[in-house]
Design an enzyme around this catalytic site. Structure first.
Site, PDB file in Angstrom:
ATOM      1  N   LEU A  71     -24.403  17.977 -21.460  1.00  0.00           N
ATOM      2  CA  LEU A  71     -23.681  17.538 -22.500  1.00  0.00           C
ATOM      3  C   LEU A  71     -23.245  15.853 -22.124  1.00  0.00           C
ATOM      4  CD1 LEU A  71     -21.129  20.411 -23.278  1.00  0.00           C
ATOM      5  CD2 LEU A  71     -23.587  19.934 -24.241  1.00  0.00           C
ATOM      6  N   ASN A  72     -23.306  15.698 -20.899  1.00  0.00           N
ATOM      7  CA  ASN A  72     -23.026  14.191 -20.432  1.00  0.00           C
ATOM      8  C   ASN A  72     -23.805  14.147 -18.977  1.00  0.00           C
ATOM      9  OD1 ASN A  72     -21.819  11.895 -19.374  1.00  0.00           O
ATOM     10  ND2 ASN A  72     -20.120  11.977 -20.524  1.00  0.00           N
ATOM     11  N   GLY A 112     -10.822  16.911 -13.952  1.00  0.00           N
ATOM     12  CA  GLY A 112     -12.012  16.006 -13.211  1.00  0.00           C
ATOM     13  C   GLY A 112     -13.301  16.128 -13.774  1.00  0.00           C
ATOM     14  N   ARG A 161     -28.604  23.039 -21.524  1.00  0.00           N
ATOM     15  CA  ARG A 161     -28.519  21.621 -21.980  1.00  0.00           C
ATOM     16  C   ARG A 161     -27.296  20.830 -21.273  1.00  0.00           C
ATOM     17  NH1 ARG A 161     -28.374  19.387 -28.097  1.00  0.00           N
ATOM     18  NH2 ARG A 161     -28.958  17.331 -27.836  1.00  0.00           N
ATOM     19  N   THR A 201     -21.271  12.219 -16.260  1.00  0.00           N
ATOM     20  CA  THR A 201     -20.010  13.513 -15.727  1.00  0.00           C
ATOM     21  C   THR A 201     -20.703  14.741 -14.997  1.00  0.00           C
ATOM     22  OG1 THR A 201     -19.764  14.451 -17.657  1.00  0.00           O
ATOM     23  CG2 THR A 201     -18.406  12.509 -17.010  1.00  0.00           C
ATOM     24  N   GLN A 222     -20.449  16.353 -11.540  1.00  0.00           N
ATOM     25  CA  GLN A 222     -20.134  17.843 -11.154  1.00  0.00           C
ATOM     26  C   GLN A 222     -20.998  18.440 -10.211  1.00  0.00           C
ATOM     27  OE1 GLN A 222     -18.979  19.632 -14.935  1.00  0.00           O
ATOM     28  NE2 GLN A 222     -17.400  20.386 -13.535  1.00  0.00           N
ATOM     29  N   GLY A 253     -22.778  26.772 -17.756  1.00  0.00           N
ATOM     30  CA  GLY A 253     -21.770  26.323 -16.839  1.00  0.00           C
ATOM     31  C   GLY A 253     -22.454  25.590 -15.681  1.00  0.00           C
ATOM     32  N   GLU A 287     -19.271  25.004 -10.837  1.00  0.00           N
ATOM     33  CA  GLU A 287     -19.496  25.610  -9.396  1.00  0.00           C
ATOM     34  C   GLU A 287     -20.967  25.866  -8.775  1.00  0.00           C
ATOM     35  OE1 GLU A 287     -16.286  28.811  -9.824  1.00  0.00           O
ATOM     36  OE2 GLU A 287     -16.599  28.705 -11.896  1.00  0.00           O
TER      37      GLU A 287
END
Lengths: 778, 168
Positions: A671-672, A510, A669, A675, A679, A742, A745
């Protein structure tokens, strides 16, 4: 874990520590990420665009096939019986009635289960995946309340469930360690994380604390949490005639799981194939637990395929969760609000059969530039189901304590809590001494504060009221480290028709992995997204790539960079002397428009199709592994965020509601953007649950979870969640693949404290014990 | 008497214990309705029965004789998505996608409830025939559908973008 294993871990830790010093001092250019990923400079490609999920149409039409949905001929359905004692042994187990019940194929207990090796526990070795190292249904011993003691296979689920209810088990209980206070009295142990002790000292923090003019000394407690992805843990598996095992699983570690199953069944790793194309949420839980092992064992016994889907209660019995913590935070500061000491110490709980202790000091290690530090985690061992990692293990609960204490200090000093944080912004990592790879948390604070309207906050608690509601604002820092685990690998196959296929044993739970990575691959290869096929979720593909620690994007990124560089080298060889690219070295070449070009002379160009045609090749395929992740020993690499909450607390009932939330992130950066926003929001919502409602009720008398259901373990629902705003700096990290750190989280970090601090601002009540339920505010 | 599922007549199962959810998933190879708890707490199994939203895990298949059941597979296919399905993709109203079929089925029936003027806990004037199409009403009415990934904002946006006109 045995004492021997602990010693082995300690030894590994020492080697790592020695190596870390050498890597820290090495020149940048020797370290991965020393030369920025060329994609960072490219600003007009697919990266960053709000591309809708490529698997979206399948998911919204019910056509994405999850683990428990793969059709197999001659399927049997499994049901389990769970222990009702925490420690002891089975004295009798009566299965005759179950065995003769309609439709029953096999009843498996320790008396007839195939002989198995104990599975290696997660993190005890590089490919290990199991929740603990206990033997699985091999004898009459009971190690936790909820341990599976029997498996029924039947022709239908209804028949299996009924037959399981007919099994009678007698136990001889022994005294179990299931209470915090009793365990503490028997002594605590030093906790470790990835082999290294969770203990840090800089200067004499005790002395600095004693001498400081301003100080906070408070203890914060966080409860157990259970994993509740909406997809139940389920598996469909069967043994083939050649002795190999085929597993359709819900997985965030396919390669680790294939290895660990092979070890458990004493077969070759290549004989186990684990695939997992879609996973209905993981958050740390979709790894290897007893149910997959038991399903495979029962399938071997029955010589039939098995589908085992844990009931929701079964998930609480068999799949570990986050351990409780008790954290004492002491902060000392000068009159100007400069931190002179941070002491963050405390206790958590684990089992003796795994190596996971909730590492709640990780964030504290690098967030503020205090002069002295004393950080420590100790644990006690319980007779309980193996605890495990749950979204931001350590940081989620550690930032609740630290960032609540920072708010307390701000009030003590009469300094705005954002200003206090900015005043303690470190120059370099205060514990490791490493430079930060990229840290723009102050910018995140400033832009977030402006957007949120922080200046409208009344700093005097309990003074803002809207009808029957007390209104408050709070903030906290979010942070999560950049990780990249060793073991990545990728294969790129380029075909003459201008298509590229990427193969990696990565995962899609997901996060949007397949979509974002297709965007990245398109930019890297100079191809349209439609020309990219991204294969993942299959243990036979290259790489040992964990979807955990917010590291999958970095691991895939570094692996694809390695494979891409190899591909370019191979293509240049194929191109030969007749190509416009003749004479160029790999590092002088990049991709655009379906081919390669010289980086400083883009007109020197040849298409992939042309290169392959000249070489009379239909395809070219390369596989490569990235260098070891030494960048994390050379730079201090972390994602950051500034979290802002507005809460309303009912003046009569004490009911707390989050009415507004903003997360302002600095994660390199993005990336999308579509999405990524999801997150961030998803992490914040789980953090809202952590702050206000989530709590596993653990009966310390019996060691049993009392609320194993979604009706009694409360997670946020639609009505609990306001519109959540997210924003980000989008400043690339020059030392991370694609410039991206990342994002999976970090949303759950800082959120608990931001909400708790807002509750304090609204009511004047400082709640240091999660969750903040209305009874604590009455 | 048979059960109509996505327009096709289906015999009820011989075993009276079979839930509508298990009938769909295990017997009819229609896994679009998801099992998240099997006890009515999560909403992932929501399907439409004669247009009303129903938790299929708490519904015995045998009760469905003579009724018409619509699952997510009957609402749209990957090639021909219904407008609400398309909006879920555009507004990122999901991450893992597991609760999604239930959210979509629930939302379709919920919009009809709004249109008919069925009040909810947050409706100010319960005697009013028209109910305001507000975020609060949507969130209250969708609270039986859990999403652990936390796609709630996107879900409400998708419903708002697609169904506001129908509902008002």
């Amino acid at each position: 874990m045995s004492i021997f294993d602990d010693a082995k871990q300690a030894a590994q830790g020492l080697v790592q520590a020695g190596m870390a010093k050498a890597v820290a001092l090495a020149p940048d250019s020797w370290v991965p990420g020393g030369k920025p990923d060329p994609l960072i400079r490219q600003r007009h490609g697919a990266i960053g665009k709000p591309v809708s999920r490529l698997d979206g149409a399948l998911k919204v039409s019910g056509k994405a096939t999850f683990a428990a949905e793969f059709p197999v001929e001659a399927m049997t359905y499994a049901a389990m019986v769970y222990s009702t004692i925490a420690k002891g042994r089975i004295t009798q187990i009566t299965v005759s009635e179950a065995e003769t019940a309609p439709g029953v194929v096999v009843v498996m207990t320790h008396r007839n289960a195939p002989r198995l090796n104990p599975p290696p526990a997660f993190l005890s070795e590089s490919k290990a995946a199991a929740g603990d190292s206990l033997p699985v249904m091999q004898d009459e011993r009971i190690y936790w309340n909820g341990q599976p003691v029997a498996v029924v296979l039947a022709e239908t689920q209804e028949q299996a469930d009924h037959a399981a209810s007919l099994i009678r088990v007698g136990y001889e209980a022994e005294e179990a360690q299931t209470t915090f206070e009793a365990a503490r009295e028997q002594g605590t142990q030093q906790s470790r994380f990835m082999g290294q002790p969770l203990h840090d000292e800089v200067g004499d923090a005790q002395d600095a604390f004693a001498k400081a003019p301003h100080k906070i000394d408070a203890t914060y407690t966080t409860p157990r949490h259970n994993h509740n992805p909406i997809e139940l843990h389920g598996v469909t598996l069967y043994w083939r005639g050649d002795g190999s095992l085929r597993v359709h699983d819900a997985q965030q570690v396919v390669a680790h799981t294939a290895y660990t199953l092979a070890r458990t069944f004493g077969i070759d790793e290549k004989q186990v194939v684990v695939t997992s194309p879609y996973v209905g949420g993981g958050f740390g839980s979709k790894t290897l637990w007893q149910h997959q092992i038991l399903a495979a064992a029962a399938a071997r016994l029955a010589k039939r395929p098995v589908r085992m889907v844990l009931s929701r209660e079964g998930v609480y019995r068999v799949v570990g969760g986050r351990s409780p913590t008790e954290q004492r935070v002491q902060l000392a500061a000068t009159d100007e609000g400069r931190l002179t000491a941070i002491l963050h110490r405390g206790l958590t709980v684990r089992t003796a059969h795994n190596v996971i202790a909730e590492p709640f000091i990780l964030a504290t290690r690098s967030l503020y530039g205090a002069e002295t530090f004393l950080l420590d985690v100790h644990h006690v061992d319980f007779d309980m189901l193996g605890n495990t990692f749950m979204r931001a293990p350590g940081e989620a609960v550690g930032t609740f304590a630290l960032e609540s204490a920072m708010d307390e200090l701000a009030h003590e000093l009469g300094i705005d809590p954002i200003e206090l944080r900015i005043r303690n912004e470190p120059e370099k990592d205060p514990i490791s001494g490493l430079p930060y790879s990229s840290r723009n948390v102050v910018e995140a604070w400033r832009s977030g504060a402006e957007r949120f309207g922080w200046e409208r906050r009344n700093p005097v608690p309990g003074t803002v009221r809207d009808g029957g509601w007390l209104v408050g604002m709070g903030c906290a820092t979010a942070t999560y480290p950049y990780h990249r685990m060793p073991g990545g690998a990728a294969r790129i196959t380029l075909s003459a028709d201008g298509r590229a296929t990427l193969d990696l044993a990565a995962h899609e739970m997901g996060m949007g992995t397949s979509t974002a990575q297709t965007q990245v691959a398109a930019d890297r290869l100079g191809l349209p997204m439609e020309a990219i096929t991204f294969n993942y979720g299959d243990s036979t593909l290259p790489g040992l790539i964990m979807a955990g620690g917010s590291q999958q994007t970095a691991s895939i990124g570094a692996s694809v960079i390695a494979a891409y560089n190899k591909l370019v080298g191979e293509l240049l060889k194929l191109a030969g002397n007749d190509s416009p690219l003749a004479g160029l070295k790999t590092e002088e070449v990049g991709s655009r428009d379906g081919g390669l070009c010289a980086l400083d002379e883009p007109d020197r160009f040849e298409t992939y199709a042309s290169i392959l045609a000249r070489a009379q090749r239909d395809t070219i395929s390369v596989e490569a592994e990235p260098p070891m992740p030494l960048e994390t020993m050379h730079w201090s690499m972390h994602s950051y965020g500034a979290m802002f909450a507005e809460v309303r607390v009912n003046a009569v009932t004490g009911e707390p509601r989050v009415s507004r939330f903003l997360g302002s992130f600095d994660c390199g950066r993005i990336l999308n953007s579509k999405t990524a926003a999801s997150q961030f929001r998803g992490g914040i919502i789980m953090g809202l649950g952590l702050a206000l409602m989530e709590e596993t009720q653990f009966d310390e008398r019996k060691g049993r979870v009392l609320n194993p259901s979604l009706s009694e373990y409360h997670v946020p629902v639609h009505m609990d969640v306001p519109e959540i705003e997210v924003m980000w700096t989008d400043i690339p990290d020059p030392h991370a693949p694609m410039g991206a750190r990342g994002i999976g989280e970090i949303g759950i970090t800082g959120t608990g404290a931001a909400i708790a601090n807002a509750v304090y601002n609204a009511t004047g009540r400082r709640v240091r014990d999660l969750p903040i339920t209305l009874d604590k505010l009455l | 008497m048979s059960i109509t599922i996505n327009g096709k007549a289906v015999d009820p199962p011989e075993d009276p214990r079979v839930s509508l959810l298990d009938l769909l998933r295990d017997h009819l190879a229609l896994p679009g309705a998801k099992m998240g708890c099997n006890q009515g707490a999560c909403g992932a199994c929501t399907v439409l029965v004669d247009g009303e939203r129903v938790l299929s895990c708490l519904t015995l298949a045998a009760q469905m004789e003579g009724r018409s059941v619509t699952t997510i597979e009957g609402i749209g296919s990957p090639d021909v998505l219904a407008p609400l399905q398309q909006a879920f993709v555009e507004h990122d109203g999901f991450q893992c996608g597991y609760c999604t079929p239930g959210q979509i089925c629930s939302a379709l029936a919920m919009v009809e409830e709004l249109r008919r003027g069925v009040p909810s806990h947050v409706t100010g004037d319960v005697s009013s025939e028209a109910i305001a199409f507000s975020s609060e009403e949507l969130r209250e009415r969708m609270s039986g559908n859990l999403c652990r990934c936390g796609a709630y904002n996107g879900i409400i946006d998708a419903i708002t973008a697609t169904c506001r006109e129908t509902a008002e």
